[in-house]
Design an enzyme around this catalytic site. Sequence first.
Site, PDB file in Angstrom:
ATOM      1  CD  GLU A 148      -3.022   1.180   0.454  1.00 54.60           C
ATOM      2  OE1 GLU A 148      -2.801   1.064  -0.763  1.00 54.60           O
ATOM      3  OE2 GLU A 148      -4.156   1.323   0.935  1.00 54.60           O
ATOM      4  CB  THR A 204      -2.694  11.081  -3.373  1.00 55.75           C
ATOM      5  OG1 THR A 204      -3.242  10.017  -4.148  1.00 55.75           O
ATOM      6  CG2 THR A 204      -2.714  10.667  -1.922  1.00 55.75           C
TER       7      THR A 204
END
Lengths: 308, 308
Positions: A129, A182
């Site tokens: 991740e 992001t």
Amino acid sequence: MKNEIKIFSPATVANVACGFDVLGFCLDNIGDDMVIRKTDKKGIHITKIEGFDLPFEAELNVAGVSALAMYEAAQPDCGFEIEIYKNIKPGSGIGSSAASAVGSVFGMNELLGRPYNKTELTQFAIKGEALASKCEHADNLAPAIFGGFTLVKSVSPLEILEIPTPEDLYATIIHPQIEIKTSEARAILPKEVALENAITQWANFGSLIHSLHTSDYDLIQKSLHDVIVEPHRSKLIPHYKEVKEAAIQHGALGAGISGSGPSIFTLSKGLENAKNVKEAINKVYSETGITFETHVTKINTEGIKILN
Amino acid sequence: MKNEIKIFSPATVANVACGFDVLGFCLDNIGDDMVIRKTDKKGIHITKIEGFDLPFEAELNVAGVSALAMYEAAQPDCGFEIEIYKNIKPGSGIGSSAASAVGSVFGMNELLGRPYNKTELTQFAIKGEALASKCEHADNLAPAIFGGFTLVKSVSPLEILEIPTPEDLYATIIHPQIEIKTSEARAILPKEVALENAITQWANFGSLIHSLHTSDYDLIQKSLHDVIVEPHRSKLIPHYKEVKEAAIQHGALGAGISGSGPSIFTLSKGLENAKNVKEAINKVYSETGITFETHVTKINTEGIKILN
């Protein structure tokens, strides 16, 4: 012991309203399929990727990086091939990278006879991740691995709590096909927040946890508010307010930004309400000219699972 | 129907660590006694106050103000006399004014045949509490009325949640006999807090609520942290850090400031641990020259009660 398994690795919702950064839940019929295969050839080899254009080099692929983290710890006598059939679009806000990161380690663990528990699997998956999100967090990983609602109490040490899922709870998700960087989603967050708002947030969050334990749908509705992050991040999602209002008008208990967006989640009591919410938000978005997808799904209390 | 009842109105702990401003719990053997008596003479009359020097005029007395709020709403054909036998020192941080505010309305409600539910009683008591604390809050009132742990989700509208109490949970309380001005305790709070700390706080708070539901004492221990308020307010309490450290070393699950101090609460699993904690903190404080009292008590799940 089997040499090959096929897996369904589910999509997930993180940042559940007042549970920003800590609470997530698992979706039922949205996710990636993956095949994990034991090989005599040592190492981790990604042999097939369908659906989206992602790197085959294990070190550059989320599923590969988490697999490598586990492979180094387990030091098995074999290698693994990974096939990824990706359905969750990267950047959609419903845990696309988490599904990949979790799938490889879950599958390898099964083929090795389950040497690791769920928290340990999450720990490996965090490494994958981190490749996608540039920081170590587990709020999409935990619900994918444990199923249901999970509270990531802390990442270091990793501490995951399984929160009960009321039986009749359904999610309706809309994924507007726009890109939110992001970096932008992070930059828009305030570094400091008013103490008064923070208190409101933890009152709501404590109340939400209580409502999940007691299956109190009215209280879920009263608790699903985010006074800290939503006011900022919702600006990045076109027609956010209209979607939320339409959802609540048509029976949703509440709505919020899924992950860091652009997907929006809503929760409803019962499938009928969840379907009505889908119609209502479809209507809002069909007038915007923005391509979108909507999904209705039960909360998946099982999490990632073997298909064959 | 009786014309007179005697009541035990318990002390309470508010601002339970990460549940600052929203979570409280009820103590068992510390509290005030009160007698409430129906009279032909209309109005609210405080006829006796023992223990501390407090005003007899109903409008200037916490128990009187909450009584008057209920009296005006109920419009009964009678009046009420109130006798207050005060054991909880005003300003101690364990809900002295809340016990008074709650006692009168609870007693009157009993004598009138219970026309009001617990939330409504809390609503009246808020008026009395406001006389003492200059603002409307319910975090000491709710545990006194409901017993156990209560989460005041919101004051307006008043929404109180009853959180389960693990069976084997005991509190040890130390009350250093110093004065902390409410104004000072408020002024020392920051208006803004780091988002990162706020997230830690609600992760802990959600986790604490989960741990109370699951009677998970280890998790209670891991969750009883306050990264927002304690760093500031603990400066107002002499030897706070030593007390907390000694308590935890001697078996407490955690500790925090009770209300806005100066009392410090600790929670322990089992009576033995709670007694050991009492010895340990007695030792710390007996070397300071400051007068103090310590109490060991089960969490009181019943709340305020009738004695005769």
